[in-house]
Design a protein around this motif. Structure first.
Motif, short mmCIF file in Angstrom:
data_model
loop_
_atom_site.label_atom_id
_atom_site.label_comp_id
_atom_site.label_asym_id
_atom_site.label_seq_id
_atom_site.Cartn_x
_atom_site.Cartn_y
_atom_site.Cartn_z
N HIS A 29 44.71 33.30 -41.39
CA HIS A 29 45.23 32.04 -40.89
C HIS A 29 44.62 31.80 -39.53
O HIS A 29 44.63 32.67 -38.68
N TRP A 31 44.72 29.96 -35.99
CA TRP A 31 45.65 29.27 -35.12
C TRP A 31 45.15 29.19 -33.70
O TRP A 31 45.91 29.07 -32.75
N GLN A 61 66.92 30.00 -44.95
CA GLN A 61 66.80 28.73 -44.24
C GLN A 61 67.09 28.88 -42.76
O GLN A 61 66.46 28.23 -41.93
N LEU A 64 63.95 30.27 -41.19
CA LEU A 64 62.92 29.23 -41.10
C LEU A 64 63.18 28.29 -39.93
O LEU A 64 62.24 27.84 -39.28
N GLN A 65 64.43 28.00 -39.66
CA GLN A 65 64.77 27.12 -38.53
C GLN A 65 64.56 27.83 -37.19
O GLN A 65 64.22 27.18 -36.21
N ASP A 68 58.81 29.58 -35.89
CA ASP A 68 57.79 28.60 -36.23
C ASP A 68 57.38 28.85 -37.68
O ASP A 68 57.86 29.77 -38.32
N THR A 69 56.47 28.06 -38.18
CA THR A 69 55.96 28.23 -39.54
C THR A 69 55.35 29.63 -39.69
O THR A 69 54.60 30.07 -38.82
N PRO A 70 55.68 30.34 -40.77
CA PRO A 70 55.10 31.68 -40.95
C PRO A 70 53.59 31.60 -41.18
O PRO A 70 53.08 30.59 -41.67
N GLU A 71 52.91 32.67 -40.82
CA GLU A 71 51.46 32.72 -41.04
C GLU A 71 51.14 32.82 -42.53
O GLU A 71 50.15 32.26 -42.98
N SER A 73 53.26 33.52 -46.64
CA SER A 73 54.51 33.68 -47.39
C SER A 73 54.19 34.06 -48.82
O SER A 73 53.14 33.70 -49.35
N LEU A 86 58.24 36.35 -45.76
CA LEU A 86 57.63 35.55 -44.70
C LEU A 86 56.91 36.49 -43.75
O LEU A 86 57.48 37.52 -43.35
#
Length: 126
Positions: A29, A31, A61, A64-65, A68-71, A73, A86
């Motif tokens: 990923h 970034w 959930q 996830l909140q 940040d967005t996982p690298e 999944s 995740l």
């Protein structure tokens, strides 16, 4: 060929500040644009701190909140159970702009609830 070279030279100034990522299918990923400089170190420390504070049974959930967005999944069905993993960046040694799974800590969820994290949790459940 000459026209192509001229076109490349004329469009180069418009590309400054852009990052173009091309994936070859490997699990990685990019970034670099999100965490330049020492930002990646702060981001990964933040992920480590958040992971350390997680309690077993926390909802997917909710995590996830919180993060940040996982690298990365993963999603796996085994029998009547659904496992979600995740991966969050936590242990890069240097910033090369790419994150691989071995630089991440996996969080394992069974049927929407956290059951563990780290490599041992992945090997236990998957």
């Amino acid at each position: 060929m000459k026209k192509l070279l001229i076109a490349a030279l004329l469009t180069t100034p418009f590309l400054s500040g852009c990052i173009v990522a091309v994936s070859d299918g490997e699990a990685e990923h990019s970034w670099a644009s999100d965490y330049s400089g020492s930002g990646w170190q702060k981001h990964q420390k933040s992920n480590r701190d958040k992971i350390t504070g997680l309690k077993n049974g926390v909802a997917y959930q909710t995590v996830l909140q919180e993060f940040d967005t996982p690298e990365f999944s993963d999603l796996v069905n085994k029998g009547d159970n659904v496992y979600q993993v995740l991966y969050f960046a936590t242990n890069s040694k240097h910033s090369d702009g790419k994150i691989t799974k071995d630089e991440c800590t996996p969080l394992v969820f069974k049927n929407g609830k956290l059951v563990g994290y780290g490599a041992s949790a992945v090997s236990e459940y998957l």
